[in-house]
Design an enzyme around this catalytic site. Structure first.
Site, PDB file in Angstrom:
ATOM      1  CG  ASP A  81      -1.720   1.223   1.414  1.00 24.58           C
ATOM      2  OD1 ASP A  81      -1.602   2.128   0.569  1.00 24.58           O
ATOM      3  OD2 ASP A  81      -2.488   1.295   2.394  1.00 24.58           O
ATOM      4  CD  GLN A 126      -0.673   8.714   3.710  1.00 31.08           C
ATOM      5  OE1 GLN A 126       0.040   9.687   3.488  1.00 31.08           O
ATOM      6  NE2 GLN A 126      -1.982   8.821   3.810  1.00 31.08           N
ATOM      7  CB  CYS A 174      -9.091   5.261   7.844  1.00 30.14           C
ATOM      8  SG  CYS A 174     -10.345   6.392   7.281  1.00 30.14           S
TER       9      CYS A 174
END
Ligand code: PMP
Length: 407
Positions: A201, A204, A365
């Site tokens: 992921d 960021q 989140c």
């Protein structure tokens, strides 16, 4: 060479906006979404002024032009990530959709009871919930690698939980709460040795120039254009084409089929098989302009600038009584989460708003991570290369004033 932040700021018109309190905006919520440079804004207007048509289906000049721009953007995004020829880029609405495709399309046909999915305690909901759904459907089990008190991935725990049953490791390159940068090359090498796939992921990490696919042997990489200074509603899943071509689609309709008959339908290979319907054409076209903009920036100088801001912010915050920073990893993106004893994070963020300072407060989140930290939420400052030392100092002064009122 010194990073010329004032010159960079001229590229971002919104940074000169004044807020209702009359002060200039101090935008410290970059982990939620980044601001857009002029080339991105202008390319969006230009697309709709000159190039707009639906793609892949028109037998006329404008549609051909839009299609070429769309497909060129796909190549530009791959090049930006230094993806080798074996990788394909599927356009998505963002990292959330990309991660859902990995979990749902790969997971549905590759997980069975007894298989394990290895995540970490620092994951965003987008890298947790799709796996929970898939685990429930397939009978696979989720394992969660712990973090250390500094907020780094506990590699001993990670190794202990990685084994012959692990089918996939899905992990953030950088945490949106702690700022921790995970060592993806080592994690991918360990996953590979255990025979597991690796999904990263990169939501960021990509805004901080940590986007290089070249150095890590990974299978799936998810990112959002809007966090990389591009349009919202656009993103990519960059993955090994041979994996994608063996995954069944999840969204069905036009543009993704080979042949449709009442007796059944055949699907196109990737990337089209995952792009049913009319996509976010302008967003995906302009995504490449954000990549082009980032490519022109001296990334070493920008990273150095971000590191200086992060250090000043961290040092400054550590001087406050009763304030605790969550996430003290050695390698961090400029994201700082903190809590102040006896003061609610929402009160801090809403009072900072009176100073025209935009920060995020809440669970970000990442409720399971909040559980690990024993918190309901934090205040989070997330910086980008266009932020300045003056803004960091102004934030620290404003926070001091706010806390003197609130406590
Ligand atoms: N992963 C991480 C680490 C994130 O920070 C975010 C966004 N906050 C996402 C995934 C989801 O990205 P998006 O909302 O752009 O789909």
């Amino acid at each position: 060479m010194k990073f010329d932040v004032e010159k960079i700021r001229e590229d971002f018109p919104i940074l000169s906006e004044k807020m209702a309190c009359g002060r200039p905006l101090v935008y410290f919520d970059n982990a939620a979404t980044a601001q857009k440079p002029r080339p991105v804004i202008e390319a969006t207007a230009q697309f709709y002024s000159q190039d707009n048509a639906n793609i892949h289906r028109g037998a006329y000049e404008l549609s051909d032009r839009a299609t070429s721009m769309y497909e060129k953007s796909r190549e530009d995004v791959k090049n930006f990530l230094h993806a080798a020829a074996e990788y394909e880029a599927v356009f998505t609405s963002g990292a959330t959709e990309s991660l859902n495709i990995v979990a749902q399309c790969w997971g549905a046909d590759n997980l069975k009871p007894g298989d394990e999915i290895l995540l970490s305690e620092m994951e965003h909901h987008a890298n947790i919930v799709p796996w929970q759904f898939m685990a429930e459907r397939t009978g696979a089990k989720i394992k969660v690698a712990k973090i250390t008190p500094e907020g780094e991935l506990d590699m001993d725990d990670f190794r202990a939980k990685l084994g012959g049953r692990t089918k996939i490791v899905s992990i953030a390159h950088a945490s949106n709460v702690l700022g921790t940068i995970n060592d993806i090359s080592s994690i991918a090498a360990e996953a590979r040795r255990a025979g597991a796939l690796i999904s990263v992921d990169a939501a960021q990490s990509s805004p901080h120039f940590l986007d290089n696919l070249e150095c890590a042997d990974i299978d799936f990489l998810s990112l959002s254009s809007h966090k990389c200074f591009g349009p919202t509603g656009s993103g990519a899943l960059v993955a090994r084409k041979k994996l994608l071509d063996n995954m069944r689609p999840w969204k069905f309709g036009g543009d993704m089929i080979e042949d449709v008959a009442w007796s059944g339908t055949t699907f196109r290979p990737s990337p089209e098989r995952f792009e049913a319907g009319t996509p976010n054409i302008s967003g995906n076209v302009v995504f490449s302009q954000a990549c082009a903009y980032l490519s022109k920036i001296d990334r070493m100088a920008a990273q150095e600038h971000e590191d200086e801001l992060l250090e000043a912010l961290t040092e400054g915050l550590l001087e406050f009584d009763g304030l605790k920073i969550f996430g003290r990893a050695k390698n961090k993106v400029p994201v700082v989460s903190f809590a102040v004893e006896g003061v609610h994070y929402n009160d801090i963020s809403s009072m900072l708003n009176n100073y025209a300072i935009a920060v995020r407060a809440g669970h970000h989140c990442a409720e399971p991570l909040m559980g690990t930290l024993g918190l309901m939420g934090t205040c989070r400052v997330s910086l980008a290369f266009y932020n300045t030392m003056e803004e960091v100092e102004y934030f620290l002064r404003s926070l001091r004033h706010i806390l003197s009122v609130l406590r």
